[in-house]
Design a protein around this motif. Structure first.
Motif, PDB file in Angstrom:
ATOM      1  N   ASP A  88       0.924  -1.366   0.599  1.00  0.00           N
ATOM      2  CA  ASP A  88       0.229  -0.031   0.035  1.00  0.00           C
ATOM      3  C   ASP A  88       0.905   1.448  -0.198  1.00  0.00           C
ATOM      4  O   ASP A  88       0.298   2.290   0.307  1.00  0.00           O
ATOM      5  N   SER A  89       2.009   0.861  -0.206  1.00  0.00           N
ATOM      6  CA  SER A  89       2.687   2.413  -0.527  1.00  0.00           C
ATOM      7  C   SER A  89       2.334   3.181  -1.692  1.00  0.00           C
ATOM      8  O   SER A  89       2.364   3.563  -2.691  1.00  0.00           O
ATOM      9  N   ILE A  90       2.836   4.950  -0.959  1.00  0.00           N
ATOM     10  CA  ILE A  90       2.324   5.783  -1.695  1.00  0.00           C
ATOM     11  C   ILE A  90       3.871   5.979  -2.597  1.00  0.00           C
ATOM     12  O   ILE A  90       4.241   6.857  -1.615  1.00  0.00           O
ATOM     13  N   TYR A  91       4.175   6.349  -4.277  1.00  0.00           N
ATOM     14  CA  TYR A  91       5.076   6.379  -4.566  1.00  0.00           C
ATOM     15  C   TYR A  91       5.483   8.328  -5.258  1.00  0.00           C
ATOM     16  O   TYR A  91       4.133   8.729  -6.009  1.00  0.00           O
ATOM     17  N   ILE A  92       5.963   8.457  -4.358  1.00  0.00           N
ATOM     18  CA  ILE A  92       5.867  10.250  -5.001  1.00  0.00           C
ATOM     19  C   ILE A  92       7.171  10.435  -6.189  1.00  0.00           C
ATOM     20  O   ILE A  92       8.050  10.883  -5.027  1.00  0.00           O
ATOM     21  N   VAL A 139      12.267  18.265 -17.542  1.00  0.00           N
ATOM     22  CA  VAL A 139      10.796  19.156 -17.106  1.00  0.00           C
ATOM     23  C   VAL A 139      10.054  17.916 -18.287  1.00  0.00           C
ATOM     24  O   VAL A 139       8.950  17.460 -17.216  1.00  0.00           O
ATOM     25  N   ILE A 140      10.740  17.329 -19.029  1.00  0.00           N
ATOM     26  CA  ILE A 140      10.223  15.786 -19.744  1.00  0.00           C
ATOM     27  C   ILE A 140      10.176  15.120 -19.232  1.00  0.00           C
ATOM     28  O   ILE A 140       8.900  14.208 -18.635  1.00  0.00           O
ATOM     29  N   MET A 141      11.352  15.233 -17.567  1.00  0.00           N
ATOM     30  CA  MET A 141      11.174  13.736 -16.659  1.00  0.00           C
ATOM     31  C   MET A 141      10.340  13.910 -16.167  1.00  0.00           C
ATOM     32  O   MET A 141       9.618  12.775 -15.601  1.00  0.00           O
ATOM     33  N   ALA A 142      10.115  14.928 -15.347  1.00  0.00           N
ATOM     34  CA  ALA A 142       8.451  15.097 -14.003  1.00  0.00           C
ATOM     35  C   ALA A 142       7.653  14.959 -15.083  1.00  0.00           C
ATOM     36  O   ALA A 142       7.146  14.441 -14.321  1.00  0.00           O
ATOM     37  N   ARG A 143       7.324  15.542 -15.987  1.00  0.00           N
ATOM     38  CA  ARG A 143       6.230  15.144 -17.184  1.00  0.00           C
ATOM     39  C   ARG A 143       5.245  14.202 -17.707  1.00  0.00           C
ATOM     40  O   ARG A 143       4.784  13.689 -17.090  1.00  0.00           O
ATOM     41  N   GLU A 144       6.439  13.756 -17.327  1.00  0.00           N
ATOM     42  CA  GLU A 144       6.147  12.106 -18.192  1.00  0.00           C
ATOM     43  C   GLU A 144       5.923  10.452 -16.525  1.00  0.00           C
ATOM     44  O   GLU A 144       5.164  10.386 -16.456  1.00  0.00           O
ATOM     45  N   SER A 145       6.793  11.565 -15.694  1.00  0.00           N
ATOM     46  CA  SER A 145       6.994  10.809 -14.293  1.00  0.00           C
ATOM     47  C   SER A 145       5.553  11.083 -13.033  1.00  0.00           C
ATOM     48  O   SER A 145       5.726  11.176 -11.998  1.00  0.00           O
ATOM     49  N   ASP A 146       5.314  12.627 -13.621  1.00  0.00           N
ATOM     50  CA  ASP A 146       3.854  13.458 -12.729  1.00  0.00           C
ATOM     51  C   ASP A 146       4.587  13.836 -12.114  1.00  0.00           C
ATOM     52  O   ASP A 146       3.949  13.446 -11.017  1.00  0.00           O
ATOM     53  N   LYS A 187       6.595  19.261   1.299  1.00  0.00           N
ATOM     54  CA  LYS A 187       5.100  18.650   2.011  1.00  0.00           C
ATOM     55  C   LYS A 187       3.654  18.801   1.547  1.00  0.00           C
ATOM     56  O   LYS A 187       2.619  18.712   1.613  1.00  0.00           O
ATOM     57  N   GLU A 188       3.579  20.555   1.691  1.00  0.00           N
ATOM     58  CA  GLU A 188       2.127  20.553   0.551  1.00  0.00           C
ATOM     59  C   GLU A 188       1.932  20.334  -0.340  1.00  0.00           C
ATOM     60  O   GLU A 188       1.060  20.299  -0.946  1.00  0.00           O
ATOM     61  N   PHE A 189       3.401  20.027  -1.358  1.00  0.00           N
ATOM     62  CA  PHE A 189       3.040  20.009  -2.509  1.00  0.00           C
ATOM     63  C   PHE A 189       3.313  17.955  -3.138  1.00  0.00           C
ATOM     64  O   PHE A 189       2.804  17.722  -3.493  1.00  0.00           O
ATOM     65  N   PHE A 190       3.356  17.430  -1.648  1.00  0.00           N
ATOM     66  CA  PHE A 190       3.145  15.741  -1.591  1.00  0.00           C
ATOM     67  C   PHE A 190       2.128  15.854  -1.214  1.00  0.00           C
ATOM     68  O   PHE A 190       1.249  14.154  -1.461  1.00  0.00           O
ATOM     69  N   GLY A 191       0.717  16.479  -0.626  1.00  0.00           N
ATOM     70  CA  GLY A 191      -0.176  16.079  -0.409  1.00  0.00           C
ATOM     71  C   GLY A 191      -1.441  16.218  -1.796  1.00  0.00           C
ATOM     72  O   GLY A 191      -2.595  15.418  -1.529  1.00  0.00           O
ATOM     73  N   LYS A 192      -1.215  16.186  -2.671  1.00  0.00           N
ATOM     74  CA  LYS A 192      -1.832  15.335  -3.765  1.00  0.00           C
ATOM     75  C   LYS A 192      -1.869  14.105  -3.874  1.00  0.00           C
ATOM     76  O   LYS A 192      -2.364  13.793  -4.426  1.00  0.00           O
TER      77      LYS A 192
END
Length: 204
Positions: A88-92, A139-146, A187-192
């Motif tokens: 049940d791990s949440i990967y960020i 940017v592309i890496m961030a976009r593709e991996s959300d 921490k605020e960003f990871f909330g999503k």
């Protein structure tokens, strides 16, 4: 010294070669040793952790299989399904940029600690780490991996084109030069990425 394609790490030795051919031969030997070391380390891993885009695709396939009932017939995927349910791990995913290698490692450890110190089973997954300005590849890496891009220090964006692509792709670039502010923002960003909890309030 100029002409480096990538920034050397602190403490890296500088080797002088007699000619360009000798230098290329030495580089080839070093790269071969590095590949062998990485392969040996990879083979020792007991589990394969899916990160970035692969993890995202895996989650989408898992949801589709669950929705349409794939893997439930004849018990073929029963054991595998049970193992997935247990995880049940949440990967960020995150992309990390910094102005030096020492700072880069410190920021990575600080961000990862957010997951380890959380009451939830959160895994902060650095899908990309490097020094220097935010590039189009980041940017592309961030976009593709959300993922979000977390930048620490006096680090900017490579050019306007990269900035525009980040904006159009809704890739968040969080830049800070004070570590505790970066962590609060993270921490605020990871909330999503966290599941929504319904809270019942009784009035009257």
């Amino acid at each position: 010294i100029v002409g480096f394609k990538t920034l050397p790490k602190a403490g890296d030795p500088i080797v002088c070669a007699g000619s360009e051919e000798d230098a290329k031969e030495l580089i080839g030997l070093r790269e071969s040793e590095l590949v062998n070391d990485e392969r040996a380390e990879y083979e020792k891993e007991a589990e394969l952790q899916l990160t970035g885009t692969v993890a995202k695709q895996g989650m989408m396939l898992q949801k589709a299989a669950s929705h349409y009932g794939f893997g439930d017939k004849n018990g073929e995927d029963g054991e595998e399904g049970e193992e997935k349910k247990k995880d049940d791990s949440i990967y960020i995913p995150v992309v990390i940029k910094a102005d030096s290698h020492g700072t880069l490692d410190a920021v990575r450890d600080a961000l990862v600690s957010i997951g380890t110190e959380s009451k939830l089973d959160i895994v902060i997954d650095p899908v990309e780490m490097s020094t220097g300005v935010v590039t189009m590849n980041d940017v592309i890496m961030a976009r593709e991996s959300d993922a979000g891009i977390f930048v620490f220090g006096k680090v900017g964006i490579a050019d306007k084109v990269t900035k525009n692509v980040a904006t159009e792709s809704e890739v968040q670039i969080r830049n800070h030069d004070i570590i505790y502010r970066l962590l609060e923002d993270a921490k605020e960003f990871f909330g999503k990425y966290l599941p929504v909890e319904n809270v019942e309030k009784v009035h009257g």
